[in-house]
Design a protein around this motif. Structure first.
Motif, PDB file in Angstrom:
ATOM      1  N   LEU A  68       0.806  -1.219   0.000  1.00 29.85           N
ATOM      2  CA  LEU A  68       0.000   0.000   0.000  1.00 29.85           C
ATOM      3  C   LEU A  68       0.839   1.269   0.000  1.00 29.85           C
ATOM      4  O   LEU A  68       0.507   2.245  -0.675  1.00 29.85           O
ATOM      5  CB  LEU A  68      -0.947  -0.009   1.207  1.00 29.85           C
ATOM      6  N   LEU A  69       1.938   1.262   0.772  1.00 32.07           N
ATOM      7  CA  LEU A  69       2.774   2.469   0.816  1.00 32.07           C
ATOM      8  C   LEU A  69       3.418   2.750  -0.536  1.00 32.07           C
ATOM      9  O   LEU A  69       3.515   3.902  -0.971  1.00 32.07           O
ATOM     10  CB  LEU A  69       3.857   2.318   1.891  1.00 32.07           C
ATOM     11  N   ILE A  70       3.868   1.696  -1.198  1.00 28.45           N
ATOM     12  CA  ILE A  70       4.476   1.869  -2.521  1.00 28.45           C
ATOM     13  C   ILE A  70       3.427   2.322  -3.531  1.00 28.45           C
ATOM     14  O   ILE A  70       3.695   3.170  -4.393  1.00 28.45           O
ATOM     15  CB  ILE A  70       5.128   0.550  -2.988  1.00 28.45           C
ATOM     16  N   ILE A  71       2.220   1.771  -3.414  1.00 25.95           N
ATOM     17  CA  ILE A  71       1.133   2.182  -4.308  1.00 25.95           C
ATOM     18  C   ILE A  71       0.808   3.655  -4.110  1.00 25.95           C
ATOM     19  O   ILE A  71       0.589   4.400  -5.074  1.00 25.95           O
ATOM     20  CB  ILE A  71      -0.115   1.316  -4.059  1.00 25.95           C
ATOM     21  N   LEU A  72       0.795   4.101  -2.843  1.00 23.72           N
ATOM     22  CA  LEU A  72       0.514   5.515  -2.554  1.00 23.72           C
ATOM     23  C   LEU A  72       1.561   6.416  -3.186  1.00 23.72           C
ATOM     24  O   LEU A  72       1.220   7.413  -3.845  1.00 23.72           O
ATOM     25  CB  LEU A  72       0.470   5.734  -1.043  1.00 23.72           C
ATOM     26  N   ALA A  73       2.835   6.082  -3.004  1.00 23.99           N
ATOM     27  CA  ALA A  73       3.897   6.898  -3.599  1.00 23.99           C
ATOM     28  C   ALA A  73       3.789   6.899  -5.118  1.00 23.99           C
ATOM     29  O   ALA A  73       3.968   7.939  -5.772  1.00 23.99           O
ATOM     30  CB  ALA A  73       5.266   6.370  -3.152  1.00 23.99           C
ATOM     31  N   GLY A  74       3.494   5.735  -5.696  1.00 24.65           N
ATOM     32  CA  GLY A  74       3.351   5.652  -7.147  1.00 24.65           C
ATOM     33  C   GLY A  74       2.183   6.455  -7.667  1.00 24.65           C
ATOM     34  O   GLY A  74       2.265   7.079  -8.735  1.00 24.65           O
ATOM     35  N   PHE A  75       1.091   6.465  -6.894  1.00 26.07           N
ATOM     36  CA  PHE A  75      -0.084   7.240  -7.314  1.00 26.07           C
ATOM     37  C   PHE A  75       0.240   8.734  -7.344  1.00 26.07           C
ATOM     38  O   PHE A  75      -0.154   9.450  -8.276  1.00 26.07           O
ATOM     39  CB  PHE A  75      -1.247   6.973  -6.366  1.00 26.07           C
ATOM     40  N   ILE A  76       0.950   9.206  -6.328  1.00 29.60           N
ATOM     41  CA  ILE A  76       1.302  10.629  -6.287  1.00 29.60           C
ATOM     42  C   ILE A  76       2.267  10.962  -7.415  1.00 29.60           C
ATOM     43  O   ILE A  76       2.174  12.026  -8.042  1.00 29.60           O
ATOM     44  CB  ILE A  76       1.898  10.993  -4.920  1.00 29.60           C
ATOM     45  N   GLU A  77       3.207  10.041  -7.685  1.00 28.34           N
ATOM     46  CA  GLU A  77       4.127  10.255  -8.806  1.00 28.34           C
ATOM     47  C   GLU A  77       3.358  10.390 -10.120  1.00 28.34           C
ATOM     48  O   GLU A  77       3.671  11.243 -10.961  1.00 28.34           O
ATOM     49  CB  GLU A  77       5.114   9.098  -8.911  1.00 28.34           C
ATOM     50  N   SER A  78       2.375   9.509 -10.313  1.00 26.00           N
ATOM     51  CA  SER A  78       1.645   9.494 -11.586  1.00 26.00           C
ATOM     52  C   SER A  78       0.781  10.733 -11.777  1.00 26.00           C
ATOM     53  O   SER A  78       0.400  11.052 -12.904  1.00 26.00           O
ATOM     54  CB  SER A  78       0.764   8.239 -11.664  1.00 26.00           C
ATOM     55  N   SER A  79       0.449  11.428 -10.693  1.00 23.39           N
ATOM     56  CA  SER A  79      -0.407  12.610 -10.796  1.00 23.39           C
ATOM     57  C   SER A  79       0.396  13.901 -10.916  1.00 23.39           C
ATOM     58  O   SER A  79      -0.182  14.984 -10.976  1.00 23.39           O
ATOM     59  CB  SER A  79      -1.335  12.694  -9.574  1.00 23.39           C
ATOM     60  N   THR A  80       1.701  13.815 -10.942  1.00 24.72           N
ATOM     61  CA  THR A  80       2.560  14.996 -11.121  1.00 24.72           C
ATOM     62  C   THR A  80       3.523  14.719 -12.270  1.00 24.72           C
ATOM     63  O   THR A  80       3.690  13.594 -12.715  1.00 24.72           O
ATOM     64  CB  THR A  80       3.359  15.294  -9.843  1.00 24.72           C
ATOM     65  N   GLY A  81       4.190  15.750 -12.739  1.00 27.55           N
ATOM     66  CA  GLY A  81       5.172  15.583 -13.809  1.00 27.55           C
ATOM     67  C   GLY A  81       4.534  15.393 -15.174  1.00 27.55           C
ATOM     68  O   GLY A  81       3.365  15.716 -15.399  1.00 27.55           O
ATOM     69  N   LEU A  82       5.309  14.839 -16.126  1.00 27.58           N
ATOM     70  CA  LEU A  82       4.824  14.608 -17.487  1.00 27.58           C
ATOM     71  C   LEU A  82       3.866  13.424 -17.509  1.00 27.58           C
ATOM     72  O   LEU A  82       3.757  12.660 -16.559  1.00 27.58           O
ATOM     73  CB  LEU A  82       6.007  14.342 -18.432  1.00 27.58           C
ATOM     74  N   GLU A  83       3.169  13.297 -18.639  1.00 24.75           N
ATOM     75  CA  GLU A  83       2.274  12.152 -18.805  1.00 24.75           C
ATOM     76  C   GLU A  83       3.070  10.853 -18.686  1.00 24.75           C
ATOM     77  O   GLU A  83       4.169  10.740 -19.219  1.00 24.75           O
ATOM     78  CB  GLU A  83       1.602  12.203 -20.173  1.00 24.75           C
ATOM     79  N   PRO A  84       2.530   9.861 -17.964  1.00 27.21           N
ATOM     80  CA  PRO A  84       3.259   8.595 -17.816  1.00 27.21           C
ATOM     81  C   PRO A  84       3.522   7.923 -19.163  1.00 27.21           C
ATOM     82  O   PRO A  84       2.760   8.093 -20.123  1.00 27.21           O
ATOM     83  CB  PRO A  84       2.315   7.743 -16.957  1.00 27.21           C
ATOM     84  N   VAL A  85       4.619   7.171 -19.208  1.00 26.92           N
ATOM     85  CA  VAL A  85       4.929   6.351 -20.379  1.00 26.92           C
ATOM     86  C   VAL A  85       4.310   4.978 -20.152  1.00 26.92           C
ATOM     87  O   VAL A  85       4.552   4.350 -19.121  1.00 26.92           O
ATOM     88  CB  VAL A  85       6.457   6.217 -20.567  1.00 26.92           C
ATOM     89  N   GLU A  86       3.535   4.488 -21.089  1.00 26.71           N
ATOM     90  CA  GLU A  86       2.905   3.187 -20.956  1.00 26.71           C
ATOM     91  C   GLU A  86       3.145   2.364 -22.216  1.00 26.71           C
ATOM     92  O   GLU A  86       3.015   2.877 -23.331  1.00 26.71           O
ATOM     93  CB  GLU A  86       1.394   3.341 -20.703  1.00 26.71           C
ATOM     94  N   PHE A  87       3.496   1.113 -22.024  1.00 27.74           N
ATOM     95  CA  PHE A  87       3.679   0.200 -23.154  1.00 27.74           C
ATOM     96  C   PHE A  87       3.414  -1.220 -22.690  1.00 27.74           C
ATOM     97  O   PHE A  87       3.511  -1.543 -21.510  1.00 27.74           O
ATOM     98  CB  PHE A  87       5.082   0.332 -23.752  1.00 27.74           C
ATOM     99  N   SER A  88       3.019  -2.060 -23.611  1.00 29.82           N
ATOM    100  CA  SER A  88       2.737  -3.455 -23.308  1.00 29.82           C
ATOM    101  C   SER A  88       3.730  -4.345 -24.040  1.00 29.82           C
ATOM    102  O   SER A  88       4.214  -4.011 -25.124  1.00 29.82           O
ATOM    103  CB  SER A  88       1.304  -3.815 -23.719  1.00 29.82           C
ATOM    104  N   VAL A  89       4.035  -5.478 -23.409  1.00 31.35           N
ATOM    105  CA  VAL A  89       4.945  -6.465 -23.991  1.00 31.35           C
ATOM    106  C   VAL A  89       4.210  -7.792 -24.058  1.00 31.35           C
ATOM    107  O   VAL A  89       3.619  -8.231 -23.071  1.00 31.35           O
ATOM    108  CB  VAL A  89       6.233  -6.605 -23.153  1.00 31.35           C
TER     109      VAL A  89
END
Length: 609
Positions: free
Chosen positions: A154-175
């Protein structure tokens, strides 16, 4: 007037949840945070490893918790210090020399948490009678494990959520993997149209990896090319590795002993010609910025798997730094398939470039607030047992401090008790280090050849469920019939299921269900049998300085796990998995022999009338 008793359900779960959080924060969350903030692997490994020291040596100041103040006082004050330490980390993450300052507060967290453990375990023994101690032993372990899951998830998810809501648009790709043969080619750079907001540009959003294999030379050349490209363009920082010459111990003891054991018990290594020669296929793609960042600005992109198969691993490009010097160059990312993978799977990857210091500061502020809540709650809801009082108030503190240690070694049946603490898990201490490698190793090397995802499912889901279930049932039964009644059966439970690994090493079954059931049996037995071990530590610690004595016992417990575990991998490489698991079973014999000589009150753990 008789004081109204407080139900253990009101404080045991919250107290042991609070005990687990700072431990997982210091040992696990700190590593992830530093990685996100750009600290090198060498520095992370070196400095965070030292943070374990307070838990190793906590017995050294455990008498102070007995001598000064009450256990309740220590719990509340340590939760205050833990909250202050978490707040200190949050405040110092954004500063220029954050690494030094945050490490200082992590040390405060580590010492406060280790002291909190001493007080909490002592309070548990003081407020609960033997019956309730036995009954709640599984409950407290369950909430401690829940704290581990919260910290790592949960703590890592929280930090990741805040990261994703700031800065540039996230990079997403599928493999995605496919059964057809694919050749590795360098992706073509994608044209960029400037204007508008800055963003990341990738060469392709959908990446395909063939299930055909690469030889070691091919795989290494691809990885080496991509890493050199990223290094030369300043996207990654070169890490220095030190090589050390063999020491006296290795030259004069370890190596000769290894050769002797290999000559007598070792098997011919049929995997030598295969080991590392066959590797999974690799896919590559490039990332760049659409516009030049401002002077002095670094845009840091952290890439990781978001969901999907764990058999697809990011092997290059976990953290990429873009600036006004390299923004128009391609940063290369590599994804490699597990060489044992033979079915089509897929995984989604995501890169975040948000305000990483801000995200982790908020996360640690949340933790600090959580401990303020714990502090307030336990300040009012922790009971006030009459037995919770300082051992010495007017005596000489130094004499009392020394006497606490001396009295531990004067305990009745001390020698047998010490042997039990050190050898009861002698087999398990070695098995736990090699269980996962055995499942992952190729069949040519004596393993079962499972993929990373398979092992994650077996241990991370099935294993945890049965481990917790075994602990809860063990605590319930011990509270009904007592430790002495169940100790033989619990010794069987923690040791006999190790035979499942002997079976697996000889039968090497193809069925995942057989492997999963074998691990479930072993984990359930461990959870059930470990109850006896924890209850005996409580029983052995009974007396005037039970808090300090329990801390000493827990230190010896760690020693009994650490030393055998250190040599287990070395031994397995010499004799192979089959002989190693037979050796594990031989190591269970001392545990069976020693319990015959233990002196345990038959009524310990049973509810008194």
């Amino acid at each position: 007037m008789k004081q109204k008793s407080t139900s253990p359900w009101a404080w045991v779960p919250t107290l042991y949840f609070a005990e687990g959080i700072p431990y997982v924060v210091v040992m696990t969350v700190s590593v992830i945070m530093y990685k996100r903030l750009g600290i090198s692997n060498a520095d992370i490994a070196l400095y965070t490893s030292w943070l374990y020291l307070p838990w190793v040596i906590k017995f050294a100041w455990s008498p102070l918790v007995d001598i000064l103040k009450t256990k309740r006082w220590w719990i509340v004050v340590m939760q205050l210090l833990i909250g202050a330490g978490l707040g200190g980390v949050a405040l110092t993450i954004p500063v220029p020399d954050f690494f030094q300052y945050t490490l200082l507060f992590f040390w405060l967290l580590a010492f406060s948490s280790a002291t909190h453990d001493i007080a909490a375990d002592g309070f548990y023994m003081l407020d609960l009678d033997e019956h309730k101690q036995a009954y709640f032993i599984g409950i407290r372990s369950t909430f401690y494990r829940l704290a581990m899951i919260t910290g790592q998830g949960l703590l890592i998810i929280l930090a990741g959520f805040i990261e994703s809501s700031t800065g540039l648009e996230p990079v997403e790709f599928s493999v995605t993997t496919q059964s057809t043969h694919t050749e590795w080619v360098v992706p073509q750079a994608k044209s960029v149209t400037t204007g508008g907001e800055n963003q990341f540009v990738v060469t392709q959003a959908d990446v395909v990896i063939g299930l055909n294999k690469l030889n070691k030379i091919q795989a290494d050349s691809i990885k080496d090319w991509a890493h050199k490209q990223n290094l030369s363009n300043g996207f990654v920082i070169k890490e220095v590795q030190l090589e050390q010459a063999p020491g006296w111990w290795s030259s004069n003891v370890a190596t000769p002993l290894k050769e002797s054991l290999k000559e007598r018990f070792g098997k011919e290594d049929k995997s030598a010609m295969f080991k590392g020669e066959v590797q999974g296929n690799i896919a590559a793609f490039g990332i760049r910025l659409a516009q030049m960042p401002e002077e002095g600005e670094n845009v840091v992109l952290n890439l990781d798997r978001q969901s999907g198969a764990k058999d697809l691993s990011l092997v290059e490009g976990h953290r990429l730094t873009f600036n006004n010097q390299n923004w128009d160059q391609q940063a290369w990312v590599l994804v490699q398939a597990d060489p044992k993978l033979d079915t089509a799977v897929s995984a989604d990857f995501r890169g975040l470039s948000g305000n990483i210091p801000f995200a982790w500061s908020v996360t640690f502020f949340v933790l600090a607030i959580l401990f303020v809540v714990f502090l307030i709650y336990h300040r009012f809801f922790l009971p006030r047992p009459a037995a919770d009082k300082p051992v010495a108030e007017s005596k000489n503190m130094l004499n009392e401090f020394v006497e606490t240690f001396v009295s531990f070694f004067k305990k009745e049946n001390f020698a047998i008790g010490l042997l039990f603490i050190l050898v009861f898990r002698l087999g398990e201490s070695q098995l736990v280090k090699l269980a996962s490698p055995f499942l992952l190793d190729a069949r040519e090397a004596g393993g079962l050849g499972l993929t990373t995802g398979d092992v994650g499912l077996i241990y991370g889901t099935i294993g945890i469920i049965f481990l917790t279930l075994g602990g809860i049932i063990g605590g319930y039964l011990a509270s009904r019939n007592g430790l002495k009644y169940w100790i033989w059966w619990m010794t069987l439970a923690i040791n006999l299921p190790n035979l499942t690994y002997v079976y697996l090493s000889y039968a090497t079954p193809e069925s995942m269900w057989i492997v999963a059931c074998s691990v479930a049996v072993e984990q359930f037995g461990y959870g059930f049998g470990f109850t006896a071990y924890m209850l005996y530590l409580i029983y052995f610690s009974e007396g005037k300085s039970k808090t300090a004595h329990y801390a000493i016992c827990s230190g010896l417990m760690a020693l009994g796990m650490m030393i055998p575990g250190m040599i287990s991998g070395w031994l397995q490489e010499i004799v192979g998995y089959q002989n190693f698991f037979i050796w594990v079973m031989i190591c269970t014999i001392p545990g069976f022999l020693i319990i015959k000589f233990l002196k345990i009150d038959p009524t310990f753990g049973i509810k008194k009338q």
